[in-house]
Design a protein around this motif. Structure first.
Motif, PDB file in Angstrom:
ATOM      1  N   TRP A 578       0.834  -1.195   0.000  1.00 18.24           N
ATOM      2  CA  TRP A 578       0.000   0.000   0.000  1.00 18.24           C
ATOM      3  C   TRP A 578       0.872   1.248   0.000  1.00 18.24           C
ATOM      4  O   TRP A 578       2.042   1.223   0.378  1.00 18.24           O
ATOM      5  CB  TRP A 578      -1.010  -0.014   1.119  1.00 18.24           C
ATOM      6  CG  TRP A 578      -0.480   0.040   2.537  1.00 18.24           C
ATOM      7  CD1 TRP A 578       0.800  -0.174   2.965  1.00 18.24           C
ATOM      8  CD2 TRP A 578      -1.253   0.300   3.713  1.00 18.24           C
ATOM      9  NE1 TRP A 578       0.884  -0.062   4.333  1.00 18.24           N
ATOM     10  CE2 TRP A 578      -0.360   0.228   4.816  1.00 18.24           C
ATOM     11  CE3 TRP A 578      -2.590   0.582   3.958  1.00 18.24           C
ATOM     12  CZ2 TRP A 578      -0.779   0.431   6.134  1.00 18.24           C
ATOM     13  CZ3 TRP A 578      -3.010   0.789   5.261  1.00 18.24           C
ATOM     14  CH2 TRP A 578      -2.115   0.704   6.330  1.00 18.24           C
ATOM     15  N   TYR A 614       5.117   2.606  -1.964  1.00 17.46           N
ATOM     16  CA  TYR A 614       4.564   1.265  -1.807  1.00 17.46           C
ATOM     17  C   TYR A 614       5.371   0.486  -0.772  1.00 17.46           C
ATOM     18  O   TYR A 614       6.590   0.348  -0.869  1.00 17.46           O
ATOM     19  CB  TYR A 614       4.564   0.518  -3.139  1.00 17.46           C
ATOM     20  CG  TYR A 614       3.358   0.841  -3.991  1.00 17.46           C
ATOM     21  CD1 TYR A 614       2.099   0.372  -3.650  1.00 17.46           C
ATOM     22  CD2 TYR A 614       3.492   1.629  -5.132  1.00 17.46           C
ATOM     23  CE1 TYR A 614       0.989   0.670  -4.425  1.00 17.46           C
ATOM     24  CE2 TYR A 614       2.386   1.936  -5.919  1.00 17.46           C
ATOM     25  CZ  TYR A 614       1.133   1.454  -5.555  1.00 17.46           C
ATOM     26  OH  TYR A 614       0.036   1.755  -6.323  1.00 17.46           O
ATOM     27  N   TRP A 631      -9.852  -1.171   3.352  1.00 18.25           N
ATOM     28  CA  TRP A 631      -8.918  -0.057   3.204  1.00 18.25           C
ATOM     29  C   TRP A 631      -9.760   1.204   2.984  1.00 18.25           C
ATOM     30  O   TRP A 631     -10.566   1.276   2.047  1.00 18.25           O
ATOM     31  CB  TRP A 631      -7.989  -0.272   2.005  1.00 18.25           C
ATOM     32  CG  TRP A 631      -7.021  -1.408   2.175  1.00 18.25           C
ATOM     33  CD1 TRP A 631      -5.747  -1.351   2.658  1.00 18.25           C
ATOM     34  CD2 TRP A 631      -7.244  -2.784   1.823  1.00 18.25           C
ATOM     35  NE1 TRP A 631      -5.169  -2.597   2.639  1.00 18.25           N
ATOM     36  CE2 TRP A 631      -6.061  -3.494   2.127  1.00 18.25           C
ATOM     37  CE3 TRP A 631      -8.333  -3.489   1.285  1.00 18.25           C
ATOM     38  CZ2 TRP A 631      -5.931  -4.866   1.917  1.00 18.25           C
ATOM     39  CZ3 TRP A 631      -8.201  -4.849   1.080  1.00 18.25           C
ATOM     40  CH2 TRP A 631      -7.015  -5.526   1.390  1.00 18.25           C
ATOM     41  N   GLY A 646      -4.889   7.206  -1.697  1.00 19.57           N
ATOM     42  CA  GLY A 646      -4.228   5.986  -1.288  1.00 19.57           C
ATOM     43  C   GLY A 646      -4.175   5.019  -2.454  1.00 19.57           C
ATOM     44  O   GLY A 646      -4.934   5.145  -3.423  1.00 19.57           O
ATOM     45  N   LEU A 648      -3.179   0.650  -3.685  1.00 23.08           N
ATOM     46  CA  LEU A 648      -3.084  -0.733  -3.218  1.00 23.08           C
ATOM     47  C   LEU A 648      -2.747  -1.631  -4.403  1.00 23.08           C
ATOM     48  O   LEU A 648      -3.296  -1.461  -5.502  1.00 23.08           O
ATOM     49  CB  LEU A 648      -4.431  -1.146  -2.607  1.00 23.08           C
ATOM     50  CG  LEU A 648      -4.557  -2.506  -1.933  1.00 23.08           C
ATOM     51  CD1 LEU A 648      -3.699  -2.571  -0.681  1.00 23.08           C
ATOM     52  CD2 LEU A 648      -6.027  -2.753  -1.577  1.00 23.08           C
TER      53      LEU A 648
END
Length: 698
Positions: A578, A614, A631, A646, A648
């Motif tokens: 993430w 990341y 999340w 954000g 992922l």
């Protein structure tokens, strides 16, 4: 208008242990007493403190007749010594000319244990270590510490004061055994029997297993054994901690009824009349005592153990709006109108002409009092302010007269847990909870429960069978269900009606958010796995980022959120990477402004904020059950920074390998019963393994 709202949020109070400055420069504060005086011990018997209690080693420092607040160093020796004070710098070398003296040492670069050993090696008989940053010092000397002189910690501010008093006689003491002590977070007022009122913001996320109330408190340095247990908390169902701290009031119900003097409350009409004529008012508390302006850096903490008080002047809401609008306009170099300052009828203002006196950090929840023909009565609850005792920004208090009916409904009628927010729910998934309903009246009540929803909300239902008839002083559990058939935000009120018009009732506010399945994210991150199901929603769903084979949070505005949720079943581990680019709270990193938050099965376990590339994460040892991993990119009411998103990628679930039992071997002997006896042993040998597997799946 949007920028003005930033400022208004900045003035509001949060329940934290440290100050934070917003990007507008306005100070986010907890109220405190500034410019006041020591209160009389018996004058305010209803004054109470919200406290946490714990065992601690008591310490003290006295110099030139002044007592300084001190802290204990873990693994520090006990003892009491009196001697002249000598400066030992940062204690990085053996301190000279310290024979039979107390070493004053600055924090920095060197371990605390080394500092103390260098003091003792030079002949010192005690040590005082002061902080090199704002706040009091906490530390440890380590389990291997071998010194035997007492050591205490003090603040940076007090350390600077002691440097000006070298060669003065000081006395330090460290107790040999721990005692029960208390730490206060907010004030409160006892209103009778088992009830107190305080500010709602003091009780957000409060845990009644740790929070207690000390009724009639005066000196926080003693009396921790008198703290009372809390049965239940009722935050006003319309409390708003967003744009303005509206309806900033809460009730605390103690476990036991007590006999103690109680404060009475000023009614709404009287509060308006007193404000119109600018009546005198008194605010009391244990807060910090140093004033500062909206643009100033917050000063070092100066919260006393003993109760303080200060006299202020009430303002009408009309006058307060004008003063706030003028102050905001000057500060922001913009034309702010009085109706834009966010002051509502549930608030009342007070200030001191010329500034320098008022409520501020540490006094939240405490009372604002007026002396009427009925004696001292409470007119307000310390709520929020900008700066501390600023001449330009009046302090804002919750107006208790606006809430007397709500207080009466809870304390003498049918009370219900006032607010419940369901966890973010995948579409077509059901959730259930139970809300406690209590009959605080003296009569048995026959009750009906009605759901009141808006036109876009659905999916709520209640099961009131257990609560249809409720005896006096008894409680029941109202089951509330949410069936997430329709995605989006859902809100409802639970309205209670009684067959007896003499039994007042209250209501609850419930909300839930359902998010829809997202096939695009499934394709991007699940790699064809049918075990992993993805859902996304909130104010904006997450989006694909094909350049990184990742997903990113949606383009949300202030005070919004973007959610992505993964469901799967079984034991194993989940790994992912993430990243985030968001506004960071550099003053208090533990309380981010904007950030990406991780929830595992409904519990927040981590977050990242600021500029974070990341980073790999592994959730190991997930049990053999159904799992929901959420999340949530979330923004506060303030400004943005960076990409404001954000991200992922590389989400992989690795199931735990199931080890099969060893195969049964054919016995070589053919004697009658031989094989049966062998298989019996095999079955008993396998039972513990199978039992553990079943147990882990629950």
């Amino acid at each position: 208008m949007k920028y003005f709202l930033y400022v208004l949020i900045a003035c509001c109070v949060l329940v934290t242990t440290s100050n934070a400055t917003t990007q507008t420069g306005l100070e986010l504060i907890k109220p405190k007493i500034v410019g006041g005086e020591l209160a009389s011990q018996d004058q305010w018997p209803w004054m109470s403190a919200l406290v946490s209690t714990y065992n601690d080693i008591s310490t003290s420092l006295e110099l030139s007749g002044i007592e300084y607040k001190t802290t204990y160093f873990t693994n520090g020796p006990a003892g009491t010594v009196s001697a002249l004070l000598v400066d030992c710098g940062i204690g990085d070398n053996q301190c000279e000319q310290t024979t039979n003296k107390i070493c004053l040492i600055a924090r920095g670069e060197v371990d605390f244990s080394v500092k103390v050993n260098n003091c003792q090696a030079g002949g010192g008989i005690g040590a005082i270590i002061f902080n090199n940053v704002t706040g009091h010092l906490n530390g440890t000397l380590g389990e291997d510490f071998t010194g035997n002189i007492p050591v205490v910690g003090i603040s940076q501010l007090d350390g600077a004061a002691l440097l000006n008093q070298l060669n003065s006689m000081a006395t330090i003491a460290v107790a040999a055994q721990s005692t029960l002590v208390q730490s206060s977070s907010c004030g409160a007022s006892f209103i009778g029997e088992k009830w107190l009122i305080t500010a709602a913001h003091c009780l957000e996320d409060a845990n009644i297993n740790f929070l207690k109330v000390n009724v009639g408190e005066y000196d926080l340095s003693n009396g921790a054994n008198n703290a009372k247990a809390i049965r239940r908390i009722y935050i006003h169902p319309n409390y708003n901690d967003g744009i303005a701290f509206d309806n900033d009031i809460a009730l605390i119900e103690l476990v036991d009824t007590i006999v103690h003097p109680a404060v009475t409350l000023v009614d709404l009409d009287t509060s308006r009349q007193l404000a119109l004529v600018n009546s005198a008012a008194t605010v009391i508390g244990w807060g910090n005592r140093t004033a500062y302006g909206a643009s100033d850096e917050p000063p070092a903490n100066d919260q006393p153990d003993k109760l303080h008080q200060v006299e202020l002047t009430l303002l009408s809401n009309e006058l307060c709006k004008e003063k706030l609008a003028q102050a905001y306009s000057v500060f922001q170099n913009a034309n702010i109108l009085p109706e834009q300052v966010g002051l509502t009828d549930s608030m009342i203002c007070a200030n001191y002409l010329g500034g320098g006196k008022g409520s501020c950090q540490g006094d939240s929840g405490g009372p604002l009092l007026v002396n009427t023909n009925l004696g001292w009565q409470q007119i307000g609850i310390v709520s929020y302010g900008i700066g501390c005792a600023s001449a330009d920004f009046p302090g804002v208090y919750a107006r208790v007269g606006k809430f007397t009916q709500w207080i009466n409904n809870i304390t003498t009628g049918i009370a219900i847990d006032p607010i419940h927010v369901f966890a973010i729910t995948p579409q077509n998934t059901a959730q259930t909870t139970s809300l406690t309903v209590s009959n605080n009246s003296d009569f048995t009540a026959n009750l009906t429960f009605t759901l009141l929803t808006d036109s876009t909300s659905s999916g709520f239902s209640v099961d009131s069978d257990e609560c249809t008839t409720l005896a006096a002083k008894q409680s029941c559990q109202l089951q509330v269900d949410f069936d997430a058939a329709t995605s989006g935000q859902h809100n409802a009120q639970i309205i209670i009606q009684s067959n007896d018009i003499n039994i007042p009732t209250s209501h609850a506010v419930i909300s839930a958010e359902a998010i829809a399945a997202n096939s695009a994210i499934n394709t991007q991150l699940s790699n064809g796995s049918t075990e992993l199901l993805w859902f996304s929603g909130g104010d904006q769903p997450w989006l694909l980022d094909n350049t990184e084979s990742a997903i990113i949070s949606g383009d949300i505005n202030d005070n919004q959120q973007s959610a992505v949720l993964l469901t799967f079943s079984g034991a194993g581990s989940l790994s992912f990477e993430w990243s985030v680019s968001a506004e960071e709270n550099t003053d208090n990193p533990d309380e981010p402004y904007d950030g990406l938050f991780l929830f595992v099965d409904g519990k927040q376990v981590n977050f990242i904020s600021g500029e974070v590339p990341y980073t790999p994460v592994t959730l190991a040892d997930l049990t053999a059950s159904d799992h929901q991993i959420l999340w949530l990119y979330q923004k506060d009411d303030l400004t943005s920074a960076g990409k404001d998103q954000g991200a992922l990628r590389n989400v992989v679930f690795t199931p735990t390998a199931i080890i099969p039992p060893p195969p049964a071997t054919t016995p070589t002997t053919k004697k009658s019963g031989g094989s049966i006896g062998y298989l019996s042993l095999l079955i008993f040998a396998l039972l513990p393994f199978r039992y553990r597997a079943v147990k882990n799946s629950r």
